[in-house]
Design an enzyme around this catalytic site. Structure first.
Site, PDB file in Angstrom:
ATOM      1  N   LYS A 190      -4.464  54.173  95.044  1.00  0.00           N
ATOM      2  CA  LYS A 190      -3.944  54.357  93.681  1.00  0.00           C
ATOM      3  C   LYS A 190      -2.776  55.338  93.628  1.00  0.00           C
ATOM      4  CE  LYS A 190      -7.515  52.622  90.727  1.00  0.00           C
ATOM      5  NZ  LYS A 190      -8.732  52.394  91.540  1.00  0.00           N
TER       6      LYS A 190
ATOM      7  N   GLU B  12      -5.015  55.355  81.254  1.00  0.00           N
ATOM      8  CA  GLU B  12      -6.399  54.979  80.991  1.00  0.00           C
ATOM      9  C   GLU B  12      -7.137  55.087  82.308  1.00  0.00           C
ATOM     10  OE1 GLU B  12      -4.169  52.797  81.948  1.00  0.00           O
ATOM     11  OE2 GLU B  12      -5.325  51.825  83.545  1.00  0.00           O
TER      12      GLU B  12
ATOM     13  N   SER C 278      -9.406  49.926 100.706  1.00  0.00           N
ATOM     14  CA  SER C 278      -8.639  50.491  99.589  1.00  0.00           C
ATOM     15  C   SER C 278      -8.978  51.952  99.301  1.00  0.00           C
ATOM     16  CB  SER C 278      -8.862  49.651  98.332  1.00  0.00           C
ATOM     17  OG  SER C 278     -10.247  49.494  98.065  1.00  0.00           O
TER      18      SER C 278
HETATM   19  C1  LIG Z   1      -9.490  51.278  91.469  1.00  0.00           C
HETATM   20  C2  LIG Z   1      -9.889  50.821  92.828  1.00  0.00           C
HETATM   21  C3  LIG Z   1      -9.879  49.451  93.182  1.00  0.00           C
HETATM   22  C4  LIG Z   1      -9.577  48.358  92.208  1.00  0.00           C
HETATM   23  O1  LIG Z   1      -8.294  48.345  91.692  1.00  0.00           O
HETATM   24  P1  LIG Z   1      -7.217  47.236  92.109  1.00  0.00           P
HETATM   25  O2  LIG Z   1      -6.124  47.435  91.138  1.00  0.00           O
HETATM   26  O3  LIG Z   1      -7.877  45.894  92.001  1.00  0.00           O
HETATM   27  O4  LIG Z   1      -6.819  47.529  93.507  1.00  0.00           O
HETATM   28  C5  LIG Z   1     -10.200  49.105  94.487  1.00  0.00           C
HETATM   29  N1  LIG Z   1     -10.536  50.037  95.394  1.00  0.00           N
HETATM   30  C6  LIG Z   1     -10.558  51.357  95.105  1.00  0.00           C
HETATM   31  C7  LIG Z   1     -10.940  52.327  96.164  1.00  0.00           C
HETATM   32  C8  LIG Z   1     -10.243  51.785  93.811  1.00  0.00           C
HETATM   33  O5  LIG Z   1     -10.289  53.095  93.523  1.00  0.00           O
END
Ligand SMILES: *Cc1c(COP(=O)(O)O)cnc(C)c1O
Length: 397
Positions: free
Chosen positions: A89, A111, A377
């Site tokens: 993020k 948000e 992610s």
């Molecule tokens: C917020 C988040 C997501 C989901 O958000 P996307 O916009 O779909 O990438 C996925 N993995 C993590 C670790 C997150 O914090």
């Protein structure tokens, strides 16, 4: 076939900017300037330097030997979990805070659902010295206290949204309301590839550093920048957009998006938008969303707070429509099993969101020895409560 946005802000039949008249000048101004700013040498230099020295990029591409052997593939993990603040993020919030400065904005709103995007936004606001207001559903404020406290320590004001179910959708509505009331001074940092054009494209471009690095790292390790398969989880779709971006036109690369299926599609307790949704308008764009017959948004469910969004970015709706993307589902149970598997085989505790991507390894067919990249992610620190409950369950068996 074209997979990136067209000059009107559409991906095929999805996208656009469905916004109240009061926001029109603001969104139009962003649309007119975002590419010019992003592509300027000055911006690129500052963005790249911050990604390197502040975020810690490039994030490693790690060859997972034991998992490769288990699945009969060559598995690489893209380690967004090692970024500053613990996920992908920050790539987007760094880009957008610079954008806000270049646009001359003095006040930032955002948000947040579980608080991950709120923390990433509060972080870059602290660094930039800008006022930061984060809208968060009152239910989420109560259940995500550690992230609320982090945002407050970083100097942000957290405003609980008391409408509706008091979760992400309601926080987003409050943020949009605030923006309507303060259009001149304020930049709204949206947390995923959602919202009115140009947000989905702008956020995808900021996140595209993920696949840009993947190409270089694969080339270096295997002699070929192209994997056979890239796998990422999809909530709004920003980490997936980043992992897919520089492969969109390489049709030999299979792009796999994993949606959260909660307790399973048949129970109705799901967040799998492509399977359970239909076309409609949410938060400023035409896309796939979960809705009732008369167009009311259905509350999604997933164990993973980052994936329980009732819509999905228009890029992904288009990838689904054109079959360029392969969409699969992973339940809460699949994700918990995948999280424990990675933890025990590689010593990496993934975020619950990322565990959904890993769960796809059990659901897809692979050619023997094919090259697969899973985008990790984020890291699992924030999910220890769910993991603790799972350990307890396993011990009781
Ligand atoms: C917020 C988040 C997501 C989901 O958000 P996307 O916009 O779909 O990438 C996925 N993995 C993590 C670790 C997150 O914090």
């Amino acid at each position: 076939m074209k997979y990136t946005v067209d000059s009107k802000g559409y991906y095929g039949r999805f996208g656009g900017a469905f916004i109240p008249e009061m926001l029109y000048p603001n969104v139009k101004n962003l649309e007119k300037n975002y590419l010019k700013i992003m592509e300027s040498e000055e911006f690129q230099k500052e963005f790249t330097t911050l990604l390197k020295d502040y975020v810690g990029r490039p994030s490693p591409l790690y060859y997972s030997k034991r998992m490769s052997d288990k699945y009969g593939i060559n598995l690489y993990l893209k380690r967004e979990d090692v970024n500053h603040t613990g996920s992908h993020k920050i790539n987007n919030t760094i880009g957008q805070i610079l954008m806000a400065r270049y646009l001359g904005k003095k006040r930032i709103i955002a948000e947040t659902g579980a608080g991950q995007h709120g923390v990433a936004t509060a972080t870059v606001c602290a660094r930039e010295g800008l006022d930061c207001i984060v809208f968060m559903g009152a239910t989420d404020v109560a259940r995500q206290m550690p992230n609320v406290e982090k945002m407050q320590m970083l100097g942000a004001t957290v405003i609980p949204a008391e409408s509706g179910n008091k979760t992400l959708k309601d926080a987003t509505n409050e943020a949009i309301r605030d923006w309507i009331n303060n259009p001149d001074e304020t930049h709204y940092i949206i947390g995923s590839v959602v919202g009115p054009h140009p947000y989905p494209d702008m956020v995808a471009r900021f996140q595209s550093v993920i696949s840009k690095e993947m190409r270089m790292q694969l080339e270096e390790k295997t002699g070929n920048p192209l994997p056979d398969t890239v796998i990422a989880c999809v909530g709004g779709g920003s980490n997936a957009a980043g992992a897919f971006y520089h492969y969109l036109n390489d049709e030999s690369v299979r792009l796999v998006a994993v949606e959260a299926d909660g307790l399973g599609l048949e129970t109705g307790e799901t967040a799998a938008t492509m399977a359970a949704g239909s076309p409609g308008i949410i938060h400023g764009s035409m896309t796939m969303l979960m809705q009732t017959d008369d167009g009311q948004i259905v509350e999604p469910y997933s164990i993973s707070a980052g994936l329980d969004y009732p819509g999905v970015g228009p890029l992904h709706a288009h990838l689904f429509d054109t079959k360029r993307g392969t969409f699969v589902r992973a339940t809460d149970r699949d994700a918990l099993d995948a999280a424990f598997e990675l933890t025990r085989m590689e010593g990496i505790i993934p975020a619950l969101e990322s565990a959904h991507a890993l769960a796809a390894l059990k659901k897809l067919d692979f050619k023997p020895g094919e090259t697969v990249v899973v985008n990790i992610s984020g890291r699992g620190d924030k999910d220890m409560e769910a993991y603790r409950a799972e350990m307890k369950r396993r011990n009781e068996k």
